[in-house]
Write an enzyme that holds these catalytic residues in place. Sequence first.
Site, PDB file in Angstrom:
ATOM      1  N   ASN A  11      -1.398   2.838  -7.169  1.00 29.91           N
ATOM      2  CA  ASN A  11      -0.888   3.861  -6.246  1.00 29.91           C
ATOM      3  C   ASN A  11       0.614   3.974  -6.483  1.00 29.91           C
ATOM      4  O   ASN A  11       1.380   3.086  -6.118  1.00 29.91           O
ATOM      5  CB  ASN A  11      -1.182   3.427  -4.794  1.00 29.91           C
ATOM      6  N   TRP A  12       1.016   5.086  -7.086  1.00 32.72           N
ATOM      7  CA  TRP A  12       2.425   5.235  -7.458  1.00 32.72           C
ATOM      8  C   TRP A  12       3.324   5.630  -6.281  1.00 32.72           C
ATOM      9  O   TRP A  12       4.537   5.656  -6.414  1.00 32.72           O
ATOM     10  CB  TRP A  12       2.567   6.267  -8.579  1.00 32.72           C
ATOM     11  N   LYS A  13       2.704   6.006  -5.176  1.00 34.78           N
ATOM     12  CA  LYS A  13       3.495   6.429  -3.996  1.00 34.78           C
ATOM     13  C   LYS A  13       4.515   7.494  -4.439  1.00 34.78           C
ATOM     14  O   LYS A  13       4.197   8.305  -5.289  1.00 34.78           O
ATOM     15  CB  LYS A  13       4.132   5.201  -3.342  1.00 34.78           C
ATOM     16  N   HIS A  97      -3.838   6.125   3.711  1.00 33.93           N
ATOM     17  CA  HIS A  97      -2.980   4.984   3.390  1.00 33.93           C
ATOM     18  C   HIS A  97      -2.097   4.676   4.603  1.00 33.93           C
ATOM     19  O   HIS A  97      -1.663   5.576   5.312  1.00 33.93           O
ATOM     20  CB  HIS A  97      -2.107   5.308   2.165  1.00 33.93           C
ATOM     21  N   GLU A  99       0.894   3.984   4.937  1.00 35.22           N
ATOM     22  CA  GLU A  99       2.193   4.672   4.991  1.00 35.22           C
ATOM     23  C   GLU A  99       2.040   6.079   5.546  1.00 35.22           C
ATOM     24  O   GLU A  99       2.920   6.583   6.242  1.00 35.22           O
ATOM     25  CB  GLU A  99       2.839   4.676   3.594  1.00 35.22           C
ATOM     26  N   GLU A 169      -6.072  -2.985   3.069  1.00 41.26           N
ATOM     27  CA  GLU A 169      -4.664  -3.286   2.811  1.00 41.26           C
ATOM     28  C   GLU A 169      -3.993  -3.728   4.110  1.00 41.26           C
ATOM     29  O   GLU A 169      -3.578  -2.879   4.910  1.00 41.26           O
ATOM     30  CB  GLU A 169      -3.945  -2.046   2.281  1.00 41.26           C
ATOM     31  N   GLY A 175       4.050  -4.267  -0.079  1.00 41.17           N
ATOM     32  CA  GLY A 175       5.434  -4.192  -0.527  1.00 41.17           C
ATOM     33  C   GLY A 175       6.307  -5.324  -0.018  1.00 41.17           C
ATOM     34  O   GLY A 175       7.531  -5.282  -0.146  1.00 41.17           O
ATOM     35  N   SER A 215       0.690  -6.386  -2.232  1.00 41.83           N
ATOM     36  CA  SER A 215       1.388  -7.365  -3.071  1.00 41.83           C
ATOM     37  C   SER A 215       0.486  -7.993  -4.131  1.00 41.83           C
ATOM     38  O   SER A 215       0.601  -9.189  -4.441  1.00 41.83           O
ATOM     39  CB  SER A 215       2.053  -8.451  -2.205  1.00 41.83           C
ATOM     40  N   GLY A 236       0.384  -1.184  -5.678  1.00 46.74           N
ATOM     41  CA  GLY A 236       1.578  -0.346  -5.595  1.00 46.74           C
ATOM     42  C   GLY A 236       2.587  -0.753  -6.654  1.00 46.74           C
ATOM     43  O   GLY A 236       2.462  -0.408  -7.833  1.00 46.74           O
TER      44      GLY A 236
HETATM   45  P1  13P Z   1       2.218  -3.098  -3.098  1.00 48.81           P
HETATM   46  O1  13P Z   1       1.287  -3.504  -4.202  1.00 48.81           O
HETATM   47  O2  13P Z   1       3.545  -2.604  -3.617  1.00 48.81           O
HETATM   48  O3  13P Z   1       2.331  -4.162  -2.058  1.00 48.81           O
HETATM   49  O4  13P Z   1       1.558  -1.822  -2.392  1.00 48.81           O
HETATM   50  C1  13P Z   1       0.240  -1.902  -1.997  1.00 48.81           C
HETATM   51  C2  13P Z   1      -0.219  -0.554  -1.622  1.00 48.81           C
HETATM   52  O5  13P Z   1       0.201   0.001  -0.622  1.00 48.81           O
HETATM   53  C3  13P Z   1      -1.173   0.124  -2.514  1.00 48.81           C
HETATM   54  O6  13P Z   1      -1.691   1.257  -1.928  1.00 48.81           O
END
Ligand code: 13P
Length: 253
Positions: A11-13, A97, A99, A169, A175, A215, A236
Amino acid sequence: MKTRTKLLLGNWKMNKTLREAKAFARESVELSALAMANNVELGVAPTFLCLEAVRKTNPDIIVAAQNLHYEPKGAYTGEISIPMLKEIGISWSIIGHSERRQYNGESSLSCNRKVLAMIENDMTPVYCCGETLEEYESGITKAIVRNQIRTGLSGVAKDKASRIVVAYEPIWSIGTGVNASKEIAEEVCGFIREVLGEMFGTTVASEIRILYGGSVKPDNIKSYLSAKDIDGALVGGASLDIQSFKALLENIL
Ligand code: 13P
C-alpha cells in the site's frame, strides 16, 4: 476446499510521483515473474494518478486502488468511480483503511456500500479492519473487529464472498515500528475467520484470504505467514523501495 494463494500487497499511500511509480513498476517485472513461479500473488496500491501507468508497465502485478466511490457517477467532487477504474483495467481496491477512517470520516457503514458496489462489479475489495491502541488496551479488540467485519461485509452474497480479501491492521502498529506479535495477529486473524464463518459458512470462510498489516518488514514477514489463518501481508513503508519489496517477497517463498 480451495487452497488460499499467498498474497503480498504493497500500500503506497500518498507516496510516489508518476515518474517514481513507473520506475518501480519497471523494476517489479522480474519480481512478478518470481512470484508467479512460486504461486504467490503480488500487488501494489498506487495513487489514482499512477494506476494505469503501473498496470501497463507491469501487466503481471495486481494493481489496486486505495479507495473508490460507491456511486457510478454524479456530483461527488474529488471522487473516483468504479466505471472509471474498470475502464483502465483496475479491479481491486483497498476499502476502509484506518487512515481513511481516521482522516476522511469513513465508517464500516460507508465501506459496506463500497464493498457491495465492488462485488456487484466483480471486483476484489481488500477490506481493512483493526482496533486503536486504546481499544487494544481495553481488551475490546475482538468486539471492535467483529463489528467492523459484520457491518462492512453485510449483505455480500455467500457465493461471491470468497473473492473478498480482509486485512487486519491494528492501528497502533501502522507506521509505528511496533508490529503486533505473531501470536496476537494469529489470534485475531483466526477470530476474523470465525466471524466470516458465521456470516458466510465455514467453507466460504476457509477460502477468504486474510492479511496482516502493520510494520511488516522483510525480517518479520515470514513469521506472520507461518500462522494458519494469515495468508499474506498488506505492507506500507517497506513496500516503497523495490529492494525491500523484493526481500519481502523472497522471505515468503
Ligand atoms: P506500515 O507497513 O508502514 O506500518 O503500514 C501498514 C499499512 O497501513 C498498510 O496498509
